[in-house]
Design an enzyme around this catalytic site. Sequence first.
Site, PDB file in Angstrom:
ATOM      1  N   MET A   1       0.840  -1.191   0.000  1.00  0.00           N
ATOM      2  CA  MET A   1       0.000   0.000   0.000  1.00  0.00           C
ATOM      3  C   MET A   1       0.873   1.237   0.000  1.00  0.00           C
ATOM      4  SD  MET A   1      -2.674   1.461   2.787  1.00  0.00           S
ATOM      5  CE  MET A   1      -1.333   2.374   3.549  1.00  0.00           C
ATOM      6  N   CYS A   2       0.323   2.338  -0.505  1.00  0.00           N
ATOM      7  CA  CYS A   2       1.090   3.569  -0.581  1.00  0.00           C
ATOM      8  C   CYS A   2       0.190   4.777  -0.394  1.00  0.00           C
ATOM      9  CB  CYS A   2       1.767   3.699  -1.954  1.00  0.00           C
ATOM     10  SG  CYS A   2       2.924   2.383  -2.310  1.00  0.00           S
ATOM     11  N   GLY A   3       0.833   5.896  -0.111  1.00  0.00           N
ATOM     12  CA  GLY A   3       0.184   7.184  -0.239  1.00  0.00           C
ATOM     13  C   GLY A   3       0.692   7.788  -1.529  1.00  0.00           C
TER      14      GLY A   3
END
Length: 612
Positions: A1-3
């Site tokens: 997951m990432c921003g």
Amino acid sequence: MCGIFCLLSLSLTQFESDKTVYEHLKRRGPNLSQNLTVRSTKPCYQCVFSAHVLHLRGLLTPQPVEDSRGNALVWNGEIFGGVPVMPEENDTAVVSQRLSSCSSSTEILSFLSTVRGPWGFIYYQKAGDYLWFGRDFLGRRSLLWKFDAEVKALTLTSVAAHCAGPAASAWQEVPAAGVYRIDLKAVSEAGCVTFEVYPWAYGENCPFYSCTQAILESVPSGCTAVLNRSGLALTSPVCPLNTSIPESLNQEEIHPNAHPCDQDLEHLPAGKERGEAVNRLIDVLSEAVRRRVQALPSQDNSAPSNDNARIAILFSGGIDSMILAALADHHIPAHQPIDLLNVAFKLQVPKKQKVSAKKPVKHKDKPTECKTDGTESLTSSPFDVPDRITGRAGLKELQQLNPERWWNFVEINVTKEELQKTRQERISHLVHPLDTVLDDSIGCAVWFAARGAGFITGDGDQKPFTSSAKVILTGIGADEQLAGYSRHRVRFKTSGHQGLIQELAMELARIPSRNLGRDDRVIGDHGKEARFPYLDEDVVSYLNSLPVWEKADLSLPRGVGEKLLLRLAARQLGLGQSAVLPKRAMQFGSRIAKMEDHRERASDKCTRLLTE
């Protein structure tokens, strides 16, 4: 997951980034942060990318990913099927390689249509000067947009920041209705931004997914959206909803106020079709859980302990979370613990009042214990809310299913003072741009639950405990597909199966904007990833394929008729009383709805979400 983040400007002017937004993005991806700027003078534009990585899979891959052709990708997603990803590979690198090999819009759409799993992405395609972006079909990853007409700049981001004044309403969620492409040459010449929409469709011979209205309502002020001229679309990863109507089924209520017990399910007539449906549901849901609990980063060589669970579950003891726990138990080695995150908001005890000796006054908000059979009795702890009581009962069932497993039942207790402080500092920004009382209640409850800071009890002693799990399973999607809400029962009573089918179709269509973007932002704030097994594409397709009367029988009482297929699956998995617990919404089960203004309606705008 990432921003993930991208600022598209139609000039080469330097802009100062919003520090609050940057901090929110960095908390989503604590393992690695990196920026990249792409500039062009003819045509004139610049794209500033920023990515913040939570490492969960394969080799740690820096983002933004820039390939040898000058293309750039920021990817917030997980591939759980459709596209081969080897255990040692990182899905971001795989997506970048596949997109780099695409030479046309058709090929890009074909590739995205094959991906199974949640995703949000922004992709700069140098050949042709295009900027692509969008969310998966179910909208399981957040993506927001805003356009600043004064400086002609479009911002795309996983999470924003709430601010006072006119700018507060500028952010909108990107509709999960398709993917979008910006022709950077065209917008540079025109001086305004137009999105070409490539919507989801249910196959070559079916009309476009009904998305035009949703897009038009959410397009940032100063921008326009048009369907692509080629008539191209993505192929839906799930099959259409079965809209069959039974020729004759009893639609009258039978003992609607009866208290169900687990024997009720045993006495139901289980025909061959229903038995097969239960087995098939267990199979597809079990596989969905397996994909989500086994696609995890490799651990170090230290011995496993009760303090380093890799998986946590938002846990109320209700049927949705109990089934996730039971299935996770099948796929996680027995020596590894599983964290059960159970949140409670402190019950408010009313001030003492003068009471007549003849007629004692019963306080409405007096702390009570809701037993699993629906009755109430006095409790000694202000945190013994309904979900705490059913959670403890559910823990006992799981311990009986697998006594060898160490189940960390994490009691997360929240006071009014901590709630108010954290809402202002953090949660109001994460919930934004959603703004209702319901968004506040659910957003706050999920944030504290996902943080996982509370107490566990062992050998009769309670000790502080914080969950180390980076992956959190949540049961969202079960009620929406299996008629779990009270409004489904009301609709069935007034409009029969036809009305119920329409309600379920609406539920699935609006779940991206109503729930999933918000929950992704809130859980991701802890550097943890939300995973939704009930919204796995195969699970959704299977449930969509069934006629509505096989999924639910709302002529049966509460606790049996709604989500009937899931309740029968629970019994087959060996669960007991939890299989017949009636639906209790998180805001009521955790008692956050009792903390402040009791006169509010869920759909009211929440003034508590306004920042100073």
